[in-house]
Design a protein around this motif. Structure first.
Motif, PDB file in Angstrom:
ATOM      1  N   ALA A  60      18.134 -21.186  -6.948  1.00  0.00           N
ATOM      2  CA  ALA A  60      18.012 -21.125  -8.243  1.00  0.00           C
ATOM      3  C   ALA A  60      16.662 -21.531  -8.972  1.00  0.00           C
ATOM      4  CB  ALA A  60      19.355 -22.064  -9.033  1.00  0.00           C
ATOM      5  N   ASN A  61      15.949 -21.176  -8.261  1.00  0.00           N
ATOM      6  CA  ASN A  61      14.281 -21.219  -8.929  1.00  0.00           C
ATOM      7  C   ASN A  61      13.846 -20.138  -9.330  1.00  0.00           C
ATOM      8  OD1 ASN A  61      13.792 -23.918  -7.613  1.00  0.00           O
ATOM      9  ND2 ASN A  61      13.940 -22.915  -5.734  1.00  0.00           N
ATOM     10  N   ALA A  62      13.513 -20.096 -10.560  1.00  0.00           N
ATOM     11  CA  ALA A  62      12.885 -18.657 -10.986  1.00  0.00           C
ATOM     12  C   ALA A  62      11.627 -18.006 -10.245  1.00  0.00           C
ATOM     13  CB  ALA A  62      12.392 -19.204 -12.483  1.00  0.00           C
ATOM     14  N   ILE A  63      11.718 -16.958 -10.330  1.00  0.00           N
ATOM     15  CA  ILE A  63      10.554 -16.140  -9.635  1.00  0.00           C
ATOM     16  C   ILE A  63       9.366 -16.387 -10.392  1.00  0.00           C
ATOM     17  CG2 ILE A  63      11.859 -14.573  -8.639  1.00  0.00           C
ATOM     18  CD1 ILE A  63      10.710 -12.469 -10.767  1.00  0.00           C
ATOM     19  N   GLU A  64       8.080 -16.385  -9.838  1.00  0.00           N
ATOM     20  CA  GLU A  64       6.820 -16.317 -10.556  1.00  0.00           C
ATOM     21  C   GLU A  64       6.524 -15.183 -11.168  1.00  0.00           C
ATOM     22  OE1 GLU A  64       3.402 -17.502  -8.162  1.00  0.00           O
ATOM     23  OE2 GLU A  64       4.503 -18.894  -6.847  1.00  0.00           O
ATOM     24  N   ASP A  65       5.909 -15.092 -12.260  1.00  0.00           N
ATOM     25  CA  ASP A  65       5.530 -13.954 -13.425  1.00  0.00           C
ATOM     26  C   ASP A  65       4.925 -13.036 -12.272  1.00  0.00           C
ATOM     27  OD1 ASP A  65       6.746 -14.910 -15.647  1.00  0.00           O
ATOM     28  OD2 ASP A  65       4.731 -15.640 -16.321  1.00  0.00           O
ATOM     29  N   LEU A  66       5.065 -11.942 -12.229  1.00  0.00           N
ATOM     30  CA  LEU A  66       4.175 -10.698 -11.542  1.00  0.00           C
ATOM     31  C   LEU A  66       3.742  -9.898 -12.932  1.00  0.00           C
ATOM     32  CD1 LEU A  66       3.727  -9.300  -9.152  1.00  0.00           C
ATOM     33  CD2 LEU A  66       5.884  -7.980  -9.376  1.00  0.00           C
ATOM     34  N   ASP A  67       2.342 -10.003 -12.683  1.00  0.00           N
ATOM     35  CA  ASP A  67       1.877  -9.109 -13.775  1.00  0.00           C
ATOM     36  C   ASP A  67       1.140  -7.703 -13.139  1.00  0.00           C
ATOM     37  OD1 ASP A  67       2.359 -10.555 -15.942  1.00  0.00           O
ATOM     38  OD2 ASP A  67       0.694 -12.054 -15.286  1.00  0.00           O
ATOM     39  N   LEU A  68       1.409  -6.768 -13.646  1.00  0.00           N
ATOM     40  CA  LEU A  68       0.658  -5.535 -13.405  1.00  0.00           C
ATOM     41  C   LEU A  68       0.579  -5.275 -11.656  1.00  0.00           C
ATOM     42  CD1 LEU A  68      -2.221  -5.517 -15.865  1.00  0.00           C
ATOM     43  CD2 LEU A  68      -0.166  -4.221 -15.824  1.00  0.00           C
ATOM     44  N   GLN A  69       1.614  -5.175 -11.130  1.00  0.00           N
ATOM     45  CA  GLN A  69       1.595  -4.576  -9.674  1.00  0.00           C
ATOM     46  C   GLN A  69       1.856  -3.242  -9.584  1.00  0.00           C
ATOM     47  OE1 GLN A  69       1.636  -6.715  -6.815  1.00  0.00           O
ATOM     48  NE2 GLN A  69       1.492  -4.682  -5.812  1.00  0.00           N
ATOM     49  N   GLN A  70       0.865  -2.580  -9.014  1.00  0.00           N
ATOM     50  CA  GLN A  70       1.158  -1.116  -9.009  1.00  0.00           C
ATOM     51  C   GLN A  70       2.648  -0.840  -8.053  1.00  0.00           C
ATOM     52  OE1 GLN A  70      -1.876   1.235  -6.849  1.00  0.00           O
ATOM     53  NE2 GLN A  70      -1.625   2.864  -8.249  1.00  0.00           N
ATOM     54  N   VAL A  71       3.187   0.199  -8.407  1.00  0.00           N
ATOM     55  CA  VAL A  71       4.393   0.488  -7.491  1.00  0.00           C
ATOM     56  C   VAL A  71       4.143   0.862  -6.326  1.00  0.00           C
ATOM     57  CG1 VAL A  71       6.135   1.049  -9.793  1.00  0.00           C
ATOM     58  CG2 VAL A  71       4.640   2.816  -8.488  1.00  0.00           C
ATOM     59  N   THR A  72       4.886   0.489  -5.195  1.00  0.00           N
ATOM     60  CA  THR A  72       4.717   0.983  -3.967  1.00  0.00           C
ATOM     61  C   THR A  72       4.930   2.420  -3.551  1.00  0.00           C
ATOM     62  OG1 THR A  72       6.691   0.001  -3.187  1.00  0.00           O
ATOM     63  CG2 THR A  72       4.592  -1.492  -3.054  1.00  0.00           C
ATOM     64  N   LEU A 113       2.703   7.327 -18.942  1.00  0.00           N
ATOM     65  CA  LEU A 113       3.858   6.572 -18.339  1.00  0.00           C
ATOM     66  C   LEU A 113       4.604   6.935 -17.239  1.00  0.00           C
ATOM     67  CD1 LEU A 113       4.963   3.476 -18.381  1.00  0.00           C
ATOM     68  CD2 LEU A 113       6.785   4.249 -20.034  1.00  0.00           C
ATOM     69  N   ALA A 114       4.249   6.381 -16.227  1.00  0.00           N
ATOM     70  CA  ALA A 114       5.068   6.905 -14.929  1.00  0.00           C
ATOM     71  C   ALA A 114       5.131   8.186 -14.560  1.00  0.00           C
ATOM     72  CB  ALA A 114       6.516   6.150 -15.020  1.00  0.00           C
ATOM     73  N   THR A 115       3.820   8.782 -14.549  1.00  0.00           N
ATOM     74  CA  THR A 115       3.887  10.152 -14.067  1.00  0.00           C
ATOM     75  C   THR A 115       3.203  10.267 -12.844  1.00  0.00           C
ATOM     76  OG1 THR A 115       1.362  10.408 -14.931  1.00  0.00           O
ATOM     77  CG2 THR A 115       3.314  10.946 -16.663  1.00  0.00           C
ATOM     78  N   THR A 116       2.649   9.206 -12.202  1.00  0.00           N
ATOM     79  CA  THR A 116       2.211   9.290 -10.789  1.00  0.00           C
ATOM     80  C   THR A 116       2.051   7.994 -10.453  1.00  0.00           C
ATOM     81  OG1 THR A 116      -0.196   8.865 -11.400  1.00  0.00           O
ATOM     82  CG2 THR A 116       0.431  11.060 -11.426  1.00  0.00           C
ATOM     83  N   GLN A 117       1.977   7.774  -9.145  1.00  0.00           N
ATOM     84  CA  GLN A 117       2.017   6.176  -8.555  1.00  0.00           C
ATOM     85  C   GLN A 117       0.843   5.581  -8.961  1.00  0.00           C
ATOM     86  OE1 GLN A 117       2.571   5.952  -4.289  1.00  0.00           O
ATOM     87  NE2 GLN A 117       1.836   3.809  -4.373  1.00  0.00           N
ATOM     88  N   GLU A 118      -0.160   6.282  -9.118  1.00  0.00           N
ATOM     89  CA  GLU A 118      -1.546   5.564  -9.274  1.00  0.00           C
ATOM     90  C   GLU A 118      -1.533   5.136 -11.144  1.00  0.00           C
ATOM     91  OE1 GLU A 118      -1.383   8.815  -7.725  1.00  0.00           O
ATOM     92  OE2 GLU A 118      -1.854   7.800  -5.976  1.00  0.00           O
ATOM     93  N   ASN A 119      -0.623   5.695 -11.779  1.00  0.00           N
ATOM     94  CA  ASN A 119      -0.709   5.080 -13.256  1.00  0.00           C
ATOM     95  C   ASN A 119       0.652   4.437 -13.514  1.00  0.00           C
ATOM     96  OD1 ASN A 119       1.111   7.055 -13.770  1.00  0.00           O
ATOM     97  ND2 ASN A 119       0.186   7.809 -15.399  1.00  0.00           N
ATOM     98  N   THR A 176      15.768  -7.231 -19.088  1.00  0.00           N
ATOM     99  CA  THR A 176      14.663  -7.200 -19.945  1.00  0.00           C
ATOM    100  C   THR A 176      13.341  -8.100 -19.863  1.00  0.00           C
ATOM    101  OG1 THR A 176      15.580  -9.241 -21.245  1.00  0.00           O
ATOM    102  CG2 THR A 176      16.522  -7.253 -21.930  1.00  0.00           C
ATOM    103  N   GLY A 177      13.305  -8.574 -18.406  1.00  0.00           N
ATOM    104  CA  GLY A 177      12.131  -8.979 -17.867  1.00  0.00           C
ATOM    105  C   GLY A 177      11.291  -8.270 -17.112  1.00  0.00           C
ATOM    106  N   ILE A 178      11.889  -6.964 -17.119  1.00  0.00           N
ATOM    107  CA  ILE A 178      11.135  -6.070 -16.273  1.00  0.00           C
ATOM    108  C   ILE A 178      10.177  -4.914 -17.406  1.00  0.00           C
ATOM    109  CG2 ILE A 178      11.173  -4.185 -14.696  1.00  0.00           C
ATOM    110  CD1 ILE A 178      13.689  -5.509 -13.611  1.00  0.00           C
ATOM    111  N   THR A 179       8.929  -4.678 -17.130  1.00  0.00           N
ATOM    112  CA  THR A 179       8.391  -3.906 -18.106  1.00  0.00           C
ATOM    113  C   THR A 179       7.527  -2.790 -16.876  1.00  0.00           C
ATOM    114  OG1 THR A 179       7.994  -5.475 -19.831  1.00  0.00           O
ATOM    115  CG2 THR A 179       6.341  -3.494 -19.729  1.00  0.00           C
ATOM    116  N   LEU A 180       7.560  -1.434 -17.473  1.00  0.00           N
ATOM    117  CA  LEU A 180       6.859  -0.631 -16.859  1.00  0.00           C
ATOM    118  C   LEU A 180       5.783  -0.189 -17.708  1.00  0.00           C
ATOM    119  CD1 LEU A 180       9.691   1.857 -15.427  1.00  0.00           C
ATOM    120  CD2 LEU A 180       8.282   0.212 -14.031  1.00  0.00           C
ATOM    121  N   LEU A 181       4.408  -0.230 -16.993  1.00  0.00           N
ATOM    122  CA  LEU A 181       3.230   0.080 -17.718  1.00  0.00           C
ATOM    123  C   LEU A 181       2.287   1.220 -17.261  1.00  0.00           C
ATOM    124  CD1 LEU A 181       3.634  -3.349 -17.134  1.00  0.00           C
ATOM    125  CD2 LEU A 181       2.136  -3.150 -18.984  1.00  0.00           C
ATOM    126  N   GLY A 182       1.861   2.058 -18.096  1.00  0.00           N
ATOM    127  CA  GLY A 182       0.922   3.085 -17.445  1.00  0.00           C
ATOM    128  C   GLY A 182      -0.159   3.333 -18.334  1.00  0.00           C
TER     129      GLY A 182
END
Length: 110
Positions: A90-102, A69-75, A25-31
């Motif tokens: 046991a260190n939490a990762i840093e927030d990752l905001d709006l990273q384009q999928v590779t 949403l998720a129709t191309t790599q670009e979006n 639930t910490g993962i969000t896909l955005l387009g």
């Protein structure tokens, strides 16, 4: 990397991470005007710098049917909250905001 033919997400990290308390639930896909915070998944790898999992049926269907949403790599972008997973100390990762999928594979099976 997002593969919608097989409903697989692959995440790459700069260090080994633990999947012991992985929280989907910490993962969000955005387009283009759309987004989906995941409700679950099934891990297919263990601890390591590369983590893969399959999407739930509900998440996969929502993503595939949502316009913009998720129709191309670009979006296709991903965001990870710091509670998603931890490193091996046991260190939490840093927030990752709006990273384009590779990488992106569209759904060719539905």
């Amino acid at each position: 990397y997002l593969d919608l033919s097989y409903d697989i997400v692959t995440l790459h990290f700069s260090e080994t991470v633990s999947v012991l308390e992985f929280n989907f639930t910490g993962i969000t896909l955005l387009g283009d005007g759309s987004m989906r915070t995941l409700i679950g998944g099934n891990l297919t790898t263990g601890d390591g710098p590369i983590i893969s999992f399959t999407l739930t049926f509900e998440d996969a269907n929502y993503i595939k049917n949502e316009t913009g949403l998720a129709t191309t790599q670009e979006n296709t972008y991903i965001s990870l909250a710091n509670f998603t997973l931890q490193d091996m100390n046991a260190n939490a990762i840093e927030d990752l905001d709006l990273q384009q999928v590779t990488g992106f594979t569209p759904d060719t099976k539905s």
